[in-house]
Design an enzyme around this catalytic site. Structure first.
Site, PDB file in Angstrom:
ATOM      1  N   LYS A  33      57.274 -39.938  79.307  1.00 34.96           N
ATOM      2  CA  LYS A  33      57.737 -38.578  79.620  1.00 34.96           C
ATOM      3  C   LYS A  33      58.853 -38.586  80.654  1.00 34.96           C
ATOM      4  O   LYS A  33      59.764 -37.764  80.603  1.00 34.96           O
ATOM      5  CB  LYS A  33      56.575 -37.710  80.118  1.00 34.96           C
ATOM      6  CG  LYS A  33      55.652 -37.240  79.021  1.00 34.96           C
ATOM      7  CD  LYS A  33      54.807 -36.075  79.505  1.00 34.96           C
ATOM      8  CE  LYS A  33      53.811 -35.639  78.432  1.00 34.96           C
ATOM      9  NZ  LYS A  33      52.838 -34.664  78.936  1.00 34.96           N
TER      10      LYS A  33
ATOM     11  N   LYS B  44      54.776 -39.603  66.759  1.00 32.83           N
ATOM     12  CA  LYS B  44      53.740 -38.571  66.810  1.00 32.83           C
ATOM     13  C   LYS B  44      54.289 -37.213  66.388  1.00 32.83           C
ATOM     14  O   LYS B  44      55.428 -36.880  66.713  1.00 32.83           O
ATOM     15  CB  LYS B  44      53.225 -38.453  68.252  1.00 32.83           C
ATOM     16  CG  LYS B  44      51.755 -38.749  68.399  1.00 32.83           C
ATOM     17  CD  LYS B  44      51.293 -38.526  69.831  1.00 32.83           C
ATOM     18  CE  LYS B  44      51.071 -37.053  70.150  1.00 32.83           C
ATOM     19  NZ  LYS B  44      50.408 -36.810  71.441  1.00 32.83           N
TER      20      LYS B  44
ATOM     21  N   LYS C  68      55.662 -30.944  69.247  1.00 33.61           N
ATOM     22  CA  LYS C  68      56.341 -29.647  69.320  1.00 33.61           C
ATOM     23  C   LYS C  68      57.763 -29.797  69.816  1.00 33.61           C
ATOM     24  O   LYS C  68      58.584 -28.910  69.633  1.00 33.61           O
ATOM     25  CB  LYS C  68      55.565 -28.698  70.235  1.00 33.61           C
ATOM     26  CG  LYS C  68      55.398 -29.278  71.616  1.00 33.61           C
ATOM     27  CD  LYS C  68      55.017 -28.255  72.628  1.00 33.61           C
ATOM     28  CE  LYS C  68      55.216 -28.802  74.029  1.00 33.61           C
ATOM     29  NZ  LYS C  68      54.736 -30.165  74.274  1.00 33.61           N
TER      30      LYS C  68
END
Ligand code: TRP
Length: 344
Positions: free
Chosen positions: A115, A207, A210
């Site tokens: 991240k 993955k 969103k």
């Protein structure tokens, strides 16, 4: 080892649109555990703000995740549904656990590395500390079982390490205060079902997310039947027909993903799905997958839509849930304060 009453805790972040990955990897698993366990399901809004959120969108997302829980069949009367920020004990315990967790442990967290990317100096301290708050979420209820997707396994291991170090560091006080030899249970991850990792429809090695730029990479719970059909028809595949045995999926990430989605939606194993579709080509399989996805997903989307039109109703459920959660969390915090040596 002291005996702990089995208790399930899990959380979903209120960040943007919910998709099939959230639904199959988490929410449907939560639903399944309700018959056998006492469950606490939390909309983890304190986790959401580890990256910037627009306040109005955050509020809508909190209600949307709550609506998804309810629409999927989580019973907020029998179990507990609430949003994290209404129970201050999560943040309070996180601070104490910050003083238990070691810097070296957090430095190993792969999700943080992903991240933060190259911008490590510029991400929030909260993003780094995220796994400690997650440990606090679980341990403040002394939960024993945590249904999560594959990607959260490392965070669960950290929660166990934190619980164990607390138990060891304060073993004398824990025993003296009558808690036996362990205060916190070591929470076990429940990573189950054929879709613990739902992948992008455009790339079976990534993955479903969103934040993927292409909406064709994911099926949103809010998608209508036509959109679902289009996305599945366009989903990436390979030229071979489907294998008859599960081993045949090994180097075929897209096939593996679509078969996993089918299996999860029908509550069957992948092997079982391949018994039906082995040897058939993708166009036949995709037609069945479209029908199944539309049948299972669109009613959830519609129910969510209806629920979110009455925000006051959702807010009341969250408030009641928070009141019940708080009673449990306060009990743990009192004991933790005594163990730690705080005056109260
Ligand atoms: N980190 C989890 C996720 O992104 C969400 C989460 C927060 C959670 N606290 C939790 C999951 C506690 C299980 C238990 O999916």
């Amino acid at each position: 080892m002291a005996k702990f009453k089995p208790r399930v805790f899990s959380g979903v972040q209120p960040t943007g649109n919910l998709h099939l990955g959230n639904y199959l990897g988490a929410i449907t698993r939560f639903v399944a555990l309700q018959d056998t366990h006492d469950c606490i399901y939390c909309v983890v809004d304190l986790h959401a703000i580890t990256v910037a959120q627009k306040p109005a969108e955050l509020k809508a997302s909190i209600r949307e995740v709550t609506a998804a829980f309810l629409a999927a069949g989580i019973d907020a009367k029998k179990h507990i549904v609430f949003n994290q920020s209404q129970v201050a004990e999560h943040a309070e315990l996180a601070w104490i656990l910050n003083c238990v967790a070691r810097l070296g442990w957090l430095n190993r967290m792969t999700q943080f590395k992903e991240k933060a990317g190259k911008d490590r100096e510029n991400v929030s301290v909260g993003l780094y500390d995220y796994p400690v708050l997650m440990a606090a979420d679980i341990l403040v209820y002394r939960a024993t079982h945590v249904p999560v997707g594959e990607d959260q396994k490392q965070h669960l291991e950290l929660a166990r390490d934190i619980a164990q170090k607390f138990n060891l560091d304060f073993s004398e006080e824990i025993a003296a205060l009558g808690h036996g030899d362990t205060f916190f249970p070591l929470p076990e991850p429940l990573i189950q079902g054929p879709a613990t990792r739902v992948m992008s429809l455009r790339d079976g090695t990534k993955k479903m997310s969103k934040s993927d730029a292409s909406d064709y990479s994911r099926i949103n719970l809010s998608d209508d039947a036509d959109t679902i059909a289009q996305k599945i028809r366009k989903a990436k595949t390979d030229p071979e027909p489907l294998p008859s045995e599960i081993e045949g999926l090994a180097k075929r990430p897209e096939a593996d993903n679509l078969v996993g989605i089918f299996a999860a939606l029908e509550n069957r194993s992948k092997a079982d799905v391949l018994e039906t579709f082995g040897g058939r080509n993708f166009s036949a399989f995709k037609s069945s997958l479209i029908d199944l996805t539309v049948e299972k997903v669109t009613p959830v989307g519609k129910a969510m839509d209806k629920l979110t039109q009455d925000p006051a109703h959702i807010d009341a459920i969250l408030k009641q849930g928070a009141e019940r959660a708080r009673v449990l969390a306060q009990e743990t915090m009192k004991a933790v304060k005594d163990i730690q040596g705080f005056v109260r």
